[in-house]
Design an enzyme around this catalytic site. Structure first.
Site, PDB file in Angstrom:
ATOM      1  N   HIS A   1      10.884  -2.334   0.595  1.00 27.61           N
ATOM      2  CA  HIS A   1      11.230  -1.029   1.168  1.00 27.61           C
ATOM      3  C   HIS A   1      10.085   0.067   1.125  1.00 27.61           C
ATOM      4  CE1 HIS A   1      15.151  -2.545   0.504  1.00 27.61           C
ATOM      5  NE2 HIS A   1      15.339  -2.342  -1.130  1.00 27.61           N
ATOM      6  N   ARG A   2       8.777  -0.608   1.267  1.00 25.94           N
ATOM      7  CA  ARG A   2       7.728   0.045   1.335  1.00 25.94           C
ATOM      8  C   ARG A   2       7.312   0.765   0.166  1.00 25.94           C
ATOM      9  NH1 ARG A   2       7.772  -2.811   5.124  1.00 25.94           N
ATOM     10  NH2 ARG A   2       7.052  -2.469   7.189  1.00 25.94           N
TER      11      ARG A   2
END
Length: 213
Positions: free
Chosen positions: A190-191
């Site tokens: 999710h970065r």
């Protein structure tokens, strides 16, 4: 071709946490470099070298790391090259190791110091002879009219040094990048990437911080 804005992937291979860190950054760098070599990555020692000229214009190129220890990161180049000319006016430098397959990056900030002629000669003599000859044939970063002319210069240098050892060119040297900051980046889901930066304090100690992605 699909829109480049749609090209993305998630990073899920590994994480990086406080317990993975070492007291100083070089042991961790050595571990990550070994991982890159063991993974059979293409050019695991390749690094982006960023310099800045007298007008403040940054410039980047790919160079191979040839040695490193706690004293710094070593690379070699023609001293007439663009990077060498930049460093003669501004010794500040940045290195970047893009180990994308392992979802890792390392960024180094530091100062470039020229190596002694003894160190440069020792490495130059260890290179394959064709690479030694190519150093004589190429006035790195200078314009040339054709590849044919470059190959002609290589052939002339090859004929000149057909017998015996190839001497060290006076225009060939090396640098040691003395780091004051080294960042380790591990891709996260999710970065939410893991980023830790080592910064050298005024008393010479390495201080670590986690950075937000």
């Amino acid at each position: 071709m699909r829109s480049i804005s749609d090209i993305r992937r998630d990073y899920t291979q590994a994480g990086l946490d406080v317990e993975d860190l070492t007291p100083e950054p070089f042991a961790l760098f050595n571990r990550w470099l070994k991982n890159a070599v063991d993974a059979n990555l293409a050019d695991p020692t390749a690094m982006t070298v960023a310099t800045v000229d007298s007008k403040g214009q940054p410039s980047q190129r790919i160079v191979l790391l040839k040695d490193f220890d706690e004293a710094g990161f070593v690379f070699y180049t023609n001293t007439g090259s663009k990077k060498a000319q930049d460093l003669s006016q501004n010794s500040k430098i940045s290195l970047h190791f893009p180990w994308h397959v392992l979802e890792r990056q390392v960024k180094v900030l530091g100062v470039a110091q020229q190596l002694s002629s003894v160190d440069v000669a020792k490495y130059f003599m260890s290179r394959p002879k064709p690479s030694q000859i190519a150093a004589w044939a190429s006035a790195q970063s200078r314009p040339i009219n054709s590849k044919q002319l470059l190959m002609q210069k290589f052939a002339e240098a090859k004929a000149k040094f057909v017998k015996g050892e190839v001497p060290l060119p006076s225009f060939w040297g090396g640098y040691r990048v003395v780091a004051h900051q080294i960042e380790f980046w591990q891709g996260g889901e999710h970065r939410l990437h893991d980023r830790f930066v080592y910064t050298k304090s005024a008393d010479g100690q390495w201080v670590t911080e986690r950075l937000m992605p």
